[in-house]
Structure formats: structure tokens, C-alpha cells
Design an enzyme around this catalytic site. Structure first.
Site, mmCIF file in Angstrom:
data_model
loop_
_atom_site.group_PDB
_atom_site.id
_atom_site.type_symbol
_atom_site.label_atom_id
_atom_site.label_comp_id
_atom_site.label_asym_id
_atom_site.label_seq_id
_atom_site.Cartn_x
_atom_site.Cartn_y
_atom_site.Cartn_z
ATOM 1 N N GLY A 21 0.962 -1.377 -0.017
ATOM 2 C CA GLY A 21 -0.044 0.033 0.001
ATOM 3 C C GLY A 21 0.728 1.265 -0.007
ATOM 4 O O GLY A 21 0.946 1.939 1.062
ATOM 5 N N LYS A 66 -9.266 7.885 18.862
ATOM 6 C CA LYS A 66 -9.334 8.624 17.551
ATOM 7 C C LYS A 66 -10.486 8.533 16.861
ATOM 8 O O LYS A 66 -10.890 9.664 16.245
ATOM 9 C CB LYS A 66 -8.203 7.592 16.775
ATOM 10 C CG LYS A 66 -7.885 8.283 15.539
ATOM 11 C CD LYS A 66 -6.653 7.710 14.716
ATOM 12 C CE LYS A 66 -6.499 8.615 13.517
ATOM 13 N NZ LYS A 66 -5.625 7.918 12.381
ATOM 14 N N GLY A 117 0.820 4.380 -0.627
ATOM 15 C CA GLY A 117 0.054 5.453 -0.927
ATOM 16 C C GLY A 117 0.336 6.631 -0.209
ATOM 17 O O GLY A 117 1.669 6.814 0.194
ATOM 18 N N ASN A 175 -6.696 2.890 8.672
ATOM 19 C CA ASN A 175 -7.683 3.732 9.426
ATOM 20 C C ASN A 175 -8.721 2.970 10.110
ATOM 21 O O ASN A 175 -9.199 2.018 9.782
ATOM 22 C CB ASN A 175 -8.383 4.776 8.366
ATOM 23 C CG ASN A 175 -8.133 6.178 8.602
ATOM 24 O OD1 ASN A 175 -7.529 6.549 9.658
ATOM 25 N ND2 ASN A 175 -8.030 6.779 7.593
ATOM 26 N N GLU A 224 -13.878 5.141 3.648
ATOM 27 C CA GLU A 224 -13.621 4.139 4.194
ATOM 28 C C GLU A 224 -14.957 3.992 5.182
ATOM 29 O O GLU A 224 -14.570 4.254 6.406
ATOM 30 C CB GLU A 224 -12.385 3.999 5.077
ATOM 31 C CG GLU A 224 -11.116 4.171 4.267
ATOM 32 C CD GLU A 224 -9.780 4.148 4.588
ATOM 33 O OE1 GLU A 224 -9.108 3.328 4.737
ATOM 34 O OE2 GLU A 224 -9.452 5.370 5.302
ATOM 35 N N ASN A 227 -12.330 11.386 14.211
ATOM 36 C CA ASN A 227 -12.793 10.809 12.976
ATOM 37 C C ASN A 227 -14.297 10.699 12.810
ATOM 38 O O ASN A 227 -14.654 11.099 11.437
ATOM 39 C CB ASN A 227 -12.026 9.517 12.793
ATOM 40 C CG ASN A 227 -10.685 9.804 12.299
ATOM 41 O OD1 ASN A 227 -10.229 10.858 11.774
ATOM 42 N ND2 ASN A 227 -9.533 8.718 12.272
#
Lengths: 310, 310
Positions: A13, A194, A15, A111, A277, A198
Site C-alpha cells: 500500500g 481516535k 499511497g 484507518n 472508508e 474521526n
């Protein structure tokens, strides 16, 4: 604090997140093997370009790069870092299989909730799996080109409680690479906390029509909904014996104020036409709360709205 | 909120801050005239490139640009925005003179204390002068190319008390251009509060050898010094009847924690070999405190160390 080799590191990944942390680790001397899909040709030709911070001289390029097109070419790793989008988890398993041997430890930088459990289901319950929660702003601006806008930090945690020796080891490697790090008392505590930011800010900026965080704070109804969402996350966390103080929720608003016209990651995905997501950030905490009879009507509503936008 | 023309706008200091805000204002339809020095040729040829945020599609280029080499070519402005470094103030006066007519209002986006007073001394005590404190991260990455990494916000204030009609007008123009804004109760209040962060973190990251903010927080002695500096700023502010709560000082640490390996503007200047804004950020608050018999030994020490590094 000296250099400690993590052995052979695989990174899946490449990214915004994977390219940034993987690039820093490789620059610091770790033996990182990058698995590419569509960007492979570009990576071989141009390497990986990383802007690590707000400072011009911190731009660097890794070239040649240890770039691979097939996981079989890499083989078993000592550490496997998973930085792919959580939306890709199901397709990921096949790609990961050749990298994971009997003694491979895993670090997920993904995430939201459920990523460690997903990897545990796939690769066995006795395997060392560390979660790294990334508080940072990075962007993939071109193939193999990553910019980091705000350094931030990574919080390392494990489901079983405090960090193991392996967890400490990978955290130290990140620190040696110049990344600010924290050890969480437990991964669950860190994850629920978190989500207090979020869930409301990633979610409402999308469902309110693609607006920035400052406009959430300027709108009474959206601010009220943000508070409700935080309270529901707090209640669900408490049902799992993770106690989050009211002051922590208040602090989330205070942190958001100076961010100005900020675009959270889900909003960036939404605006760019990429998949949001939804499950790991919104669906999984909703299911976990509902499972223990916590009433989460505001999150239910938000989850429904996000699914309606697909 | 519709578009309201500010009339003819002059902009002096097309660096990280001036290029970012000037570019956004011009894109929103304001008639902005950019005064260049060394970058003039480049500006005529390539225009001004701005990356406004964390989002790829927000990159834009203004070309052709209303670019000028001499202030005389611009002439008197309705609004003059001063975004040059405060270190250049003395050399600035000559450049500004041709832009300022009898009815020109001024907006300074400069760092630290004393900038409004400097302009007032130069251009008359009955002139409208607005201060805009910029909480943002921007960087000039190449000639006429500015990147904004963290949107943040601008706080508008005036020395006389609440914002005047002209102050409101310029703030609305910034908002219409997509910039998050706040009106301060008074410029003095806003300035002293901003120094509570800027003095310790801009100063200590430089004098401790060029380290990032996370290393200040990880070091007990440096954290202690940061607290002392904040307390001294708080005491000096109180002597000028600006009351800053202890909770505000505590919040400065809480804001800094998630920034990670962050480099404040003075540190970026120091590392790049540019002149640090010592007088406006450190010297002026020290002189103001000392003038009213506030004992500021820690700031005195920091100021001495910064001057020693020159």
C-alpha cells in the site's frame, strides 16, 4: 538511540501513508521492500519522491527503490507493514499471503476499527500484530510521489495491553527515522479515542455536502450532531471498559478550531471520487456499540447517509 | 455572503503568506496588484502558482498576474496589504510610500508585535490600520510558487478595540475568498495570546540547536523553560490589562502535542539561513514588559541567545 534493524520489511500500500512512512524508514537504513501494483513501472524508473515536512530541504528521492510487482519476489518478511486502504482488505489477503511466514510480525497503519482483527483472522491468533494509528496529513500527489503536510505522530498499540518487545522495537525504528511516536496503553483505548474525532469530522464534512471542518464548527446543528456522535462513541467505548473523559471530547473541538478550512481524509476521498472508508471508520464502531446494546441513533443515521452517497 | 470589492488592493511581500492570501483574494475577484522585487521577471512569465490546501484539485495558477516592479506603477491603493517580513520594515517604507494616499487603509499580515505601530508612525495616526494574525503553514517553494500545508485561520483586530466597518469589510473579503476568519476583541489581546505559543516554540526550537517541537515537549528542562516564557508573557500582558487564563497556556501544550515533529517559522528561517524575526517576536514583547516593570528573565535569556546566533 541507535539504529536497530527490523530485518526484512515488506510494505503493502504505497499511497499517502505507506509512501511517507515507508520512505522515511528506508531512508533511515531499514531494508524495506515496496510492493506496487499500477505504479510499478514508474517506481522502477523514478523511485519514490517524498516531501517529509514543511521544510524545503527535507525533500528526498529514493532511487533506486526496492520495488516489486509480485509478492512472491519478496517472499517471507520479518515485518510486514500494511498501509493499504481498509476498503481493500478483502482483495489484500491474496497479495499478503506470500509475504507472511511463521515468524512474520505485522504492523497495520490502516484507518479505523477492525483491521487488527481482520489480519488476526487471516494469519493466526498467535501472531504478533501491532496497530499504528497515524495522526498526520499526507497526500499522494502523483505516482510514487508523496507529500506530508503536517508531521503529526504515530500511536502504537496492541490488543493485549501495553506494547510488547516487538511493538517497542518497531516504534523505535519509526523514531529513529524521525517520526514522532507514542505508545498507547492499549490499542482499544487509542482506537476509540481516535474515532471521537474521526467519526464526527470525517463523516459530517462528507454528508453536509463536502464542506470543510470550520463550517461544521460555524453551524449550530452540525456542531450539535458532532457532540452527539462523540457522546455515542464515548458510551460504546465505556461498554468495552474504555473510559473517555468529557474533557477529551471538549479538546477535540479545541483542536479543530485552529485547523481552519481543513479537509479530513474521508472528505478528500469523497471529493476525489474514491471509495470512503465507511466500514472501518463508521460501520465497525456502530456494530460494536449495537452488539453491547448501546443506543447509537446519530451514528446509525450518519452511517445510512454515507451509504446512501455511494 | 456575496462578493464585495475592496477597490484597488496593493500587496507588498509576495512570499509564503502574501502569495497565499493574495492569490486567494485575486482568484475570488479582488483587484490585487502584486509588487515584486527579484521575482518580477518570473511572475510576468509564469504567474503565481498556489496550492491552497491538502487537496490536489485546489492547485491553481494566476496567469497573467497583475505584477509590478515599481510601486509608482501601481499608485495609490484603497487597501494596502503588507505581508513582507517584519525584519524588512525599515527598508519597506520607501517601497510603500507611492502606494499610500490620503484614504488608503492598511492591513498588516506580519508576525509579532509592533507592526501596526510601525505603520502608524510612518503613515499617520488617523489612518485605518488593521492587523491580521495568520495561524497557518505556508511555504514559498520556488519563485512565485506558494504551498499552503495547513489552512488555519486569520484573526483580524484593531488597536482601538472591536473591528471597525473597514475591518469587517476586509475580513469579509478574506472569507469570500475561502479563508477561515475570526474577529478579535482587540488586537492587543490577540497579539499577546499568539506570543504565548510563538515565543516559547519559535524561540526554543532555534536555540536548542534546530530541533522540532516534539523534542521540546519530550525534554523536561525545555518544557519548563517554555512554561516560564508563557508565564512571563502572561504577566506582561496583564500589565497592559490583557488577561490570559492559565487554561489558555495549558491549551498551547495540548495544541502542540499532535503537531509532532513540527518546525515553527523561526526555525525554518534559521535552518534556511534567513534572518529570524527576533525583534517583532521576542524583542518587542520584552521591551514592553520591561517598560512596565515586569520581570522577564527567561525571555531576556532567550533574546540574548537568539541574538548570539546571528
Amino acid at each position: 538511540m541507535g539504529f536497530n534493524s527490523l530485518g526484512k520489511v515488506g510494505l503493502v500500500g504505497v499511497g499517502a501513508v505507506g509512501g511517507f512512512y515507508g520512505g522515511l524508514l528506508a531512508r533511515s537504513g531499514q531494508d524495506v521492500h515496496f510492493l506496487f501494483r499500477s505504479d510499478y513501472e514508474f517506481a522502477v524508473k523514478n523511485g519514490l519522491k517524498v516531501t517529509t515536512c514543511l521544510d524545503e530541504p527535507d525533500r528526498f528521492r529514493l532511487n533506486p527503490l526496492q520495488a516489486y510487482r509480485f509478492a512472491e519476489e519478496i517472499g517471507h518478511c520479518d515485518w510486514l507493514i500494511v498501509a493499504a486502504k481498509a476498503t481493500a482488505n478483502q482483495n489484500l489477503l491474496e497479495a499478503l499471503q506470500p509475504l507472511v511466514g511463521s515468524s512474520t510480525s505485522l504492523l497495520t497503519l490502516q484507518n479505523g476499527m477492525g483491521n487488527v482483527e481482520f489480519l488476526r483472522n487471516a494469519f493466526g491468533s498467535d501472531r504478533r500484530i501491532v496497530g499504528g494509528l497515524c495522526f498526520t496529513c499526507s497526500n499522494r500527489v502523483a505516482p510514487c510521489e508523496v507529500e506530508n503536510y503536517f508531521p503529526g505522530y504515530v500511536q502504537f498499540g496492541e490488543s493485549e495491553g501495553p506494547l510488547s518487545r516487538e511493538g517497542e522495537q518497531v516504534m523505535k525504528a519509526f523514531q529513529y527515522a524521525g517520526i514522532s511516536c507514542q505508545a498507547a496503553d492499549s490499542l482499544e483505548d487509542a482506537l476509540w479515542r481516535k474515532l471521537c474525532w474521526n467519526v464526527p469530522f470525517n463523516g459530517l464534512t462528507v454528508t453536509a455536502g463536502g464542506i470543510t471542518t470550520d463550517l461544521i464548527l460555524q453551524d449550530k446543528e452540525l456542531t450539535r450532531r458532532a457532540r452527539c456522535l462523540m457522546n455515542e462513541i464515548q458510551a460504546a467505548a465505556a461498554a468495552y471498559e474504555v473510559m473517555i473523559e468529557d474533557e477529551f471530547l471538549e479538546w477535540q473541538f479545541e483542536l479543530t478550531l485552529p485547523m481552519g478550512a481543513y479537509k479530513p481524509s474521508s472528505l478528500l476521498d469523497f471529493l476525489a471520487g474514491r471509495e470512503v472508508e465507511i466500514e472501518s471508520i463508521f460501520g465497525e464502531p456502530l456494530r460494536r456499540g449495537t452488539r453491547v446494546n448501546v443506543h447509537m441513533p446519530e451514528l446509525q443515521r450518519l452511517y445510512g447517509q454515507l451509504n446512501g452517497l455511494k
